[in-house]
Design a protein around this motif. Structure first.
Motif, PDB file in Angstrom:
ATOM      1  N   SER A 365       0.823  -1.215   0.000  1.00 11.83           N
ATOM      2  CA  SER A 365       0.000   0.000   0.000  1.00 11.83           C
ATOM      3  C   SER A 365       0.851   1.257   0.000  1.00 11.83           C
ATOM      4  O   SER A 365       0.318   2.367   0.055  1.00 11.83           O
ATOM      5  CB  SER A 365      -0.901   0.000   1.251  1.00 11.83           C
ATOM      6  OG  SER A 365      -0.096  -0.017   2.436  1.00 11.83           O
ATOM      7  N   ASP A 366       2.171   1.110  -0.075  1.00 14.39           N
ATOM      8  CA  ASP A 366       3.046   2.267   0.063  1.00 14.39           C
ATOM      9  C   ASP A 366       2.922   3.248  -1.103  1.00 14.39           C
ATOM     10  O   ASP A 366       3.031   4.459  -0.917  1.00 14.39           O
ATOM     11  CB  ASP A 366       4.500   1.818   0.211  1.00 14.39           C
ATOM     12  CG  ASP A 366       4.744   1.119   1.540  1.00 14.39           C
ATOM     13  OD1 ASP A 366       4.513   1.752   2.591  1.00 14.39           O
ATOM     14  OD2 ASP A 366       5.127  -0.060   1.533  1.00 14.39           O
ATOM     15  N   SER A 367       2.723   2.754  -2.320  1.00 20.60           N
ATOM     16  CA  SER A 367       2.534   3.662  -3.452  1.00 20.60           C
ATOM     17  C   SER A 367       1.293   4.517  -3.255  1.00 20.60           C
ATOM     18  O   SER A 367       1.302   5.723  -3.528  1.00 20.60           O
ATOM     19  CB  SER A 367       2.421   2.868  -4.761  1.00 20.60           C
ATOM     20  OG  SER A 367       3.645   2.282  -5.097  1.00 20.60           O
ATOM     21  N   LEU A 368       0.217   3.908  -2.748  1.00 17.52           N
ATOM     22  CA  LEU A 368      -1.011   4.646  -2.493  1.00 17.52           C
ATOM     23  C   LEU A 368      -0.817   5.679  -1.390  1.00 17.52           C
ATOM     24  O   LEU A 368      -1.196   6.849  -1.525  1.00 17.52           O
ATOM     25  CB  LEU A 368      -2.132   3.675  -2.121  1.00 17.52           C
ATOM     26  CG  LEU A 368      -3.471   4.297  -1.729  1.00 17.52           C
ATOM     27  CD1 LEU A 368      -4.061   5.074  -2.890  1.00 17.52           C
ATOM     28  CD2 LEU A 368      -4.450   3.214  -1.262  1.00 17.52           C
ATOM     29  N   ILE A 369      -0.185   5.267  -0.285  1.00 19.08           N
ATOM     30  CA  ILE A 369       0.024   6.188   0.842  1.00 19.08           C
ATOM     31  C   ILE A 369       0.966   7.316   0.448  1.00 19.08           C
ATOM     32  O   ILE A 369       0.705   8.498   0.738  1.00 19.08           O
ATOM     33  CB  ILE A 369       0.575   5.422   2.062  1.00 19.08           C
ATOM     34  CG1 ILE A 369      -0.444   4.387   2.542  1.00 19.08           C
ATOM     35  CG2 ILE A 369       0.919   6.391   3.185  1.00 19.08           C
ATOM     36  CD1 ILE A 369       0.089   3.480   3.640  1.00 19.08           C
ATOM     37  N   PHE A 370       2.062   6.975  -0.237  1.00 24.42           N
ATOM     38  CA  PHE A 370       3.005   8.010  -0.657  1.00 24.42           C
ATOM     39  C   PHE A 370       2.347   8.963  -1.657  1.00 24.42           C
ATOM     40  O   PHE A 370       2.618  10.167  -1.643  1.00 24.42           O
ATOM     41  CB  PHE A 370       4.247   7.366  -1.264  1.00 24.42           C
ATOM     42  CG  PHE A 370       5.324   8.351  -1.605  1.00 24.42           C
ATOM     43  CD1 PHE A 370       6.087   8.951  -0.609  1.00 24.42           C
ATOM     44  CD2 PHE A 370       5.580   8.693  -2.926  1.00 24.42           C
ATOM     45  CE1 PHE A 370       7.087   9.863  -0.925  1.00 24.42           C
ATOM     46  CE2 PHE A 370       6.575   9.594  -3.252  1.00 24.42           C
ATOM     47  CZ  PHE A 370       7.330  10.183  -2.248  1.00 24.42           C
ATOM     48  N   GLY A 371       1.478   8.442  -2.518  1.00 24.30           N
ATOM     49  CA  GLY A 371       0.765   9.303  -3.450  1.00 24.30           C
ATOM     50  C   GLY A 371      -0.143  10.294  -2.737  1.00 24.30           C
ATOM     51  O   GLY A 371      -0.199  11.474  -3.087  1.00 24.30           O
ATOM     52  N   LEU A 372      -0.861   9.815  -1.717  1.00 24.67           N
ATOM     53  CA  LEU A 372      -1.727  10.703  -0.946  1.00 24.67           C
ATOM     54  C   LEU A 372      -0.919  11.769  -0.214  1.00 24.67           C
ATOM     55  O   LEU A 372      -1.304  12.949  -0.174  1.00 24.67           O
ATOM     56  CB  LEU A 372      -2.552   9.891   0.051  1.00 24.67           C
ATOM     57  CG  LEU A 372      -3.620   8.967  -0.552  1.00 24.67           C
ATOM     58  CD1 LEU A 372      -4.224   8.076   0.527  1.00 24.67           C
ATOM     59  CD2 LEU A 372      -4.706   9.784  -1.243  1.00 24.67           C
ATOM     60  N   ILE A 373       0.231  11.364   0.346  1.00 27.71           N
ATOM     61  CA  ILE A 373       1.092  12.334   1.028  1.00 27.71           C
ATOM     62  C   ILE A 373       1.611  13.370   0.031  1.00 27.71           C
ATOM     63  O   ILE A 373       1.650  14.576   0.328  1.00 27.71           O
ATOM     64  CB  ILE A 373       2.260  11.599   1.723  1.00 27.71           C
ATOM     65  CG1 ILE A 373       1.762  10.847   2.948  1.00 27.71           C
ATOM     66  CG2 ILE A 373       3.354  12.593   2.133  1.00 27.71           C
ATOM     67  CD1 ILE A 373       2.834  10.044   3.653  1.00 27.71           C
ATOM     68  N   THR A 429       8.788   7.592   9.803  1.00 26.31           N
ATOM     69  CA  THR A 429       9.281   7.861   8.446  1.00 26.31           C
ATOM     70  C   THR A 429       8.271   8.656   7.643  1.00 26.31           C
ATOM     71  O   THR A 429       8.613   9.648   6.985  1.00 26.31           O
ATOM     72  CB  THR A 429       9.588   6.535   7.725  1.00 26.31           C
ATOM     73  OG1 THR A 429      10.619   5.846   8.429  1.00 26.31           O
ATOM     74  CG2 THR A 429      10.031   6.789   6.302  1.00 26.31           C
ATOM     75  N   TYR A 430       7.019   8.263   7.703  1.00 21.70           N
ATOM     76  CA  TYR A 430       5.976   8.989   6.973  1.00 21.70           C
ATOM     77  C   TYR A 430       5.806  10.415   7.495  1.00 21.70           C
ATOM     78  O   TYR A 430       5.560  11.355   6.728  1.00 21.70           O
ATOM     79  CB  TYR A 430       4.652   8.237   7.059  1.00 21.70           C
ATOM     80  CG  TYR A 430       4.486   7.169   6.012  1.00 21.70           C
ATOM     81  CD1 TYR A 430       4.537   7.502   4.656  1.00 21.70           C
ATOM     82  CD2 TYR A 430       4.274   5.835   6.351  1.00 21.70           C
ATOM     83  CE1 TYR A 430       4.383   6.526   3.677  1.00 21.70           C
ATOM     84  CE2 TYR A 430       4.103   4.861   5.384  1.00 21.70           C
ATOM     85  CZ  TYR A 430       4.171   5.212   4.046  1.00 21.70           C
ATOM     86  OH  TYR A 430       4.020   4.251   3.081  1.00 21.70           O
ATOM     87  N   ILE A 431       5.914  10.596   8.804  1.00 21.44           N
ATOM     88  CA  ILE A 431       5.774  11.939   9.389  1.00 21.44           C
ATOM     89  C   ILE A 431       6.881  12.856   8.885  1.00 21.44           C
ATOM     90  O   ILE A 431       6.635  14.003   8.468  1.00 21.44           O
ATOM     91  CB  ILE A 431       5.788  11.861  10.931  1.00 21.44           C
ATOM     92  CG1 ILE A 431       4.508  11.182  11.444  1.00 21.44           C
ATOM     93  CG2 ILE A 431       5.918  13.263  11.535  1.00 21.44           C
ATOM     94  CD1 ILE A 431       4.502  10.918  12.936  1.00 21.44           C
ATOM     95  N   PHE A 432       8.115  12.368   8.912  1.00 28.02           N
ATOM     96  CA  PHE A 432       9.232  13.201   8.445  1.00 28.02           C
ATOM     97  C   PHE A 432       9.156  13.439   6.933  1.00 28.02           C
ATOM     98  O   PHE A 432       9.525  14.522   6.454  1.00 28.02           O
ATOM     99  CB  PHE A 432      10.553  12.550   8.831  1.00 28.02           C
ATOM    100  CG  PHE A 432      10.859  12.609  10.298  1.00 28.02           C
ATOM    101  CD1 PHE A 432      10.781  13.805  10.989  1.00 28.02           C
ATOM    102  CD2 PHE A 432      11.219  11.462  11.001  1.00 28.02           C
ATOM    103  CE1 PHE A 432      11.067  13.860  12.350  1.00 28.02           C
ATOM    104  CE2 PHE A 432      11.500  11.507  12.360  1.00 28.02           C
ATOM    105  CZ  PHE A 432      11.420  12.718  13.031  1.00 28.02           C
ATOM    106  N   ILE A 433       8.688  12.449   6.173  1.00 27.48           N
ATOM    107  CA  ILE A 433       8.500  12.659   4.735  1.00 27.48           C
ATOM    108  C   ILE A 433       7.451  13.749   4.499  1.00 27.48           C
ATOM    109  O   ILE A 433       7.613  14.617   3.631  1.00 27.48           O
ATOM    110  CB  ILE A 433       8.068  11.346   4.045  1.00 27.48           C
ATOM    111  CG1 ILE A 433       9.256  10.387   3.944  1.00 27.48           C
ATOM    112  CG2 ILE A 433       7.526  11.627   2.643  1.00 27.48           C
ATOM    113  CD1 ILE A 433       8.903   9.032   3.349  1.00 27.48           C
ATOM    114  N   PHE A 434       6.394  13.723   5.277  1.00 29.83           N
ATOM    115  CA  PHE A 434       5.332  14.725   5.145  1.00 29.83           C
ATOM    116  C   PHE A 434       5.883  16.132   5.361  1.00 29.83           C
ATOM    117  O   PHE A 434       5.633  17.052   4.564  1.00 29.83           O
ATOM    118  CB  PHE A 434       4.213  14.435   6.151  1.00 29.83           C
ATOM    119  CG  PHE A 434       3.028  15.342   6.027  1.00 29.83           C
ATOM    120  CD1 PHE A 434       1.951  14.973   5.247  1.00 29.83           C
ATOM    121  CD2 PHE A 434       2.991  16.559   6.684  1.00 29.83           C
ATOM    122  CE1 PHE A 434       0.842  15.812   5.124  1.00 29.83           C
ATOM    123  CE2 PHE A 434       1.901  17.409   6.570  1.00 29.83           C
ATOM    124  CZ  PHE A 434       0.820  17.029   5.788  1.00 29.83           C
TER     125      PHE A 434
END
Length: 573
Positions: A365-373, A429-434
Motif C-alpha cells: 500500500s506504500d505507493s497509495l500512501i506516498f501518493g496521498l502524502i 518515516t511517513y511523518i518526516f516525509i510529510f
C-alpha cells in the motif's frame, strides 16, 4: 564647462551638440554618475539600489522618450522611482481581449494538462516493483527509465522554448500532447524481451512534456500581472504534486483492479485526447508582454536566439535561482522514483510485508500512501510558499528567494530523519516525509514567479527551456539512475539479503539531503541580485532600457524632439 573649450567643444560639435546642450544633459542624467563607478543609474531608480548601467542602454534609438513617462528628465511624470501600474480587470480584458472568466478558464485547462503530465510521469514509479519483476532488471536499469525520459525532455525543451517565443503557442502544445498520448499508449504493449523499447518510448514521451512545460507558464504571464499572476501560478503548480500523487495512486489501483500493470499506462492517453480538445477549443493566444507595458510603450520584438542566451547568462538571479531549482529537481526526482520502493523494503525488513518474489505481483500500500502524502503536501507547500512570500514581499523585496532558501534548507534535515528512522518506525518515516515534502513544495510556484519577473516577455519561453535543461541535466535526469547505481554498488559489497537491499537504498538516498542544502545556498545567492534584475526587466518592458551589444558605447540624447545616438566620449568629458 571648464576645460571644454578645445577638446570638449570639438566633440560636442561633432555630435551636433553645443556646450549648453551637454551641460543640460549632464544635469539630467550625469548626476547619477559617480567617479568610482563610471556609469549611471537608470532614470527613476533610487540611490543605492542594485541596478544595471543605463547610459549605454536604451530601448529604441529612433523614438525618444514618451512624454509623461515616469522618471525621465523633462517628462511630465514623477521623477521618483515608481513601479509600473497594475491593470485592473477591465484593463486586462482590454489588453488581452479576454474576459476574466475566459482567462481563468484557460488557466484551468493548463492546470489540467499539467496535472496529466505529472500523473503520467509518476504512474511508472507507482508500478516500478512490477516493472522490475516483468523485465527482470535491477535498480540501475530501473533508474534508467526515468533518466531516459528526463534526458529527452531536457534536450527538446530548448527547441520548444525557441519556437514558443516566436510562433503560436497553442498549436505547439496541441501537437506535442497528441504525440505524447500516442507514444504513452504504445509503451503499454511492449513484450518482456524488449526492455530497450520501453526506454525508447519513455524517451519519446519527453516530446509532449517539453512542448508544454516550456510554454504554459508564459501564457499565464501574458494573462495576469503582480499578485494575480502569483495566485494563478500557484494554482498551476498545484498540479505538479497533485498530479504526481495521482500517478502513484492510479498506477497502484489500476494495476490492482486489472491484475496487470500494463493497464496503468493506458489511463493517461485517453485523458490526453481530452486535453488536446480543450486546448483547441478554449485556449486563445494573448499578446506577449502586453499586460506589463505602458499603453504608449512600443511593443517588444523577439531578439536572436544567441542574444537571448547572452542576456540570460548575464542575469545572476536567473542563473542562481535555476541552480536552486536544480537541487529541488534532484531531490524530487530521486524521491519520486525510489520512495515507494524504499518504503516497501522498509516494511519487509520490519516484518510488516512479505518480500516481493520473482513471478509474484508486489503487494504493498506504500505507493497509495506516498501518493496521498505527495498530493496533500504539494497543495499545502505550494499554498504556504505563495502566501508567505506574498506577505513578506510587502516589507522585504527579497522575500521570494528567501522563502525558497528556507524551504530547501528546512527540508534537508527532515528528509535525512525520514531515511534514518525507516528501520525503526514506518510511522515516523511517513511523518518526516510529510514535513520534508511540504517544505520542498514551497519552491514550485515561487521559482516560476522569479523567472517571469526577472526575464522580459520575449525570451521567457527560452528561459523556461534552459531552466528545464539545467535543472534536469544536473537534477532529476541523473539522480534516479545515480541513486540506483550507488545502491547496486553497495549491495554487491554486502552479503545478499533483504536487509542489504534496504540499507543500500537507504544510504544512497541520503545524498538528497546534502543536495537540498546546496540548493538553499543558491537561493540565498539569488536574494543578493533579485532587486536589480527585477527592476532592469521592468524598465526594459516599459521601453526605458535597451540592451547594449558587446561594443555598444553610445547613449540616447534628445535632438530636435527625437532621440539621437552619439558616442559616450562626445558627452562625458
Amino acid at each position: 564647462m571648464t576645460g571644454s573649450g578645445k577638446h570638449g567643444g570639438g566633440r560636442g560639435a561633432a555630435a551636433g551638440l553645443s556646450d549648453s546642450d551637454c551641460s543640460g544633459l549632464l544635469t539630467g542624467v550625469g548626476s547619477s554618475v559617480g567617479p568610482e563607478r563610471g556609469r549611471a543609474r537608470p532614470p527613476g531608480t533610487m540611490s543605492g539600489s542594485d541596478t544595471a548601467p543605463f547610459l549605454s542602454q536604451a530601448d529604441d534609438t529612433d523614438d525618444g522618450p514618451v512624454p509623461g513617462t515616469p522618471g525621465l528628465p523633462g517628462s511630465m511624470g514623477n521623477s521618483k522611482s515608481e513601479d509600473p501600474e497594475v491593470p485592473d480587470r477591465e484593463g486586462l480584458q482590454h489588453i488581452t481581449g479576454l474576459s476574466p472568466g475566459h482567462s481563468a478558464l484557460i488557466v484551468a485547462v493548463l492546470c489540467y494538462i499539467n496535472l496529466l503530465n505529472y500523473m503520467d510521469r509518476f504512474t511508472v514509479a507507482g508500478v516500478l516493483p512490477d516493472i522490475e519483476q516483468f523485465f527482470d532488471i535491477g535498480d540501475s536499469s530501473s533508474g534508467l527509465i526515468q533518466t531516459v525520459f528526463i534526458s529527452s525532455y531536457m534536450v527538446l525543451a530548448p527547441v520548444f522554448g525557441y519556437l514558443g517565443d516566436r510562433y503560436n503557442r497553442k498549436y505547439l502544445m496541441c501537437g506535442g500532447i497528441a504525440f505524447w498520448s500516442l507514444v504513452t499508449l504504445g509503451s503499454s504493449f511492449i513484450p518482456r524481451e524488449q526492455f530497450w523499447l520501453l526506454l525508447l518510448t519513455r524517451g519519446l514521451v519527453g516530446v509532449g512534456e517539453a512542448s508544454y512545460s516550456t510554454i504554459a507558464p508564459t501564457l499565464i504571464a501574458d494573462l495576469f500581472v503582480a499578485d494575480q499572476r502569483s495566485r494563478m501560478l500557484s494554482v498551476f503548480y498545484f498540479a505538479i504534486p497533485v498530479g504526481s500523487g495521482l500517478g502513484y495512486i492510479a498506477g497502484s489501483k489500476v494495476k490492482d483492479m486489472a491484475g496487470d500493470w500494463h493497464w496503468a499506462l493506458r489511463v493517461t492517453p485517453g485523458l490526453g485526447v481530452v486535453a488536446v480538445l480543450l486546448l483547441f477549443l478554449v485556449v486563445r493566444e494573448p499578446p506577449r508582454g502586453a499586460v506589463e507595458r505602458h499603453s504608449d510603450s512600443p511593443p517588444l520584438n523577439p531578439t536572436s536566439w544567441w542574444a537571448d542566451l547572452r542576456a540570460l547568462a548575464r542575469n545572476p538571479s536567473f542563473i542562481l535561482s535555476s541552480l536552486g531549482f536544480t537541487a529541488v529537481a534532484f531531490v524530487t526526482g530521486s524521491l519520486a522514483l525510489w520512495a515507494p520502493a524504499f518504503l516497501l523494503r522498509s516494511r519487509v525488513v520490519l516484518g510488516e510485508t512479505p518480500p516481493c518474489l520473482p513471478g509474484d505481483s508486489c503487494s504493498s500500500s506504500d505507493s497509495l500512501i506516498f501518493g496521498l502524502i505527495t498530493c496533500l503536501t504539494g497543495v499545502l507547500g505550494v499554498g504556504l510558499g505563495v502566501e508567505i512570500s506574498r506577505r513578506l514581499r510587502r516589507s522585504n523585496p527579497r522575500a521570494d528567494p528567501l522563502v525558497c532558501a528556507a524551504g530547501l534548507l528546512g527540508s534537508a534535515p527532515f528528509l535525512f530523519l525520514s531515511l534514518a528512522c525507516a528501520r525503526g518506525s514506518i510511522v515516523a518515516t511517513y511523518i518526516f516525509i510529510f514535513i520534508g515534502e511540504t517544505l520542498l513544495s514551497m519552491n514550485w510556484a515561487v521559482v516560476a514567479d522569479i523567472l517571469l519577473y526577472v526575464v522580459i516577455p520575449t525570451r521567457r519561453s527560452t528561459a523556461e527551456a534552459f531552466q528545464i535543461v539545467l535543472s534536469h541535466l544536473l537534477g532529476d535526469a541523473g539522480s534516479p539512475y545515480l541513486v540506483g547505481l550507488i545502491s547496486d554498488r553497495l549491495r554487491r559489497s554486502w552479503p545478499p539479503s533483504f536487509l542489504s537491499e534496504f540499507r543500500a537504498l537507504q544510504f544512497s538516498l541520503m545524498l538528497c539531503a546534502f543536495v537540498g542544502a546546496l540548493g538553499g545556498a543558491a537561493f540565498l545567492g539569488t536574494a543578493i541580485f533579485i532587486e536589480g534584475d527585477r527592476r532592469q526587466a521592468q524598465l526594459h518592458v516599459q521601453g526605458l532600457l535597451r540592451e547594449a551589444g558587446p561594443t555598444d558605447d553610445r547613449i540616447v540624447v534628445p535632438r530636435r524632439g527625437r532621440s539621437t545616438r552619439v558616442p559616450v566620449s562626445s558627452v562625458l568629458i
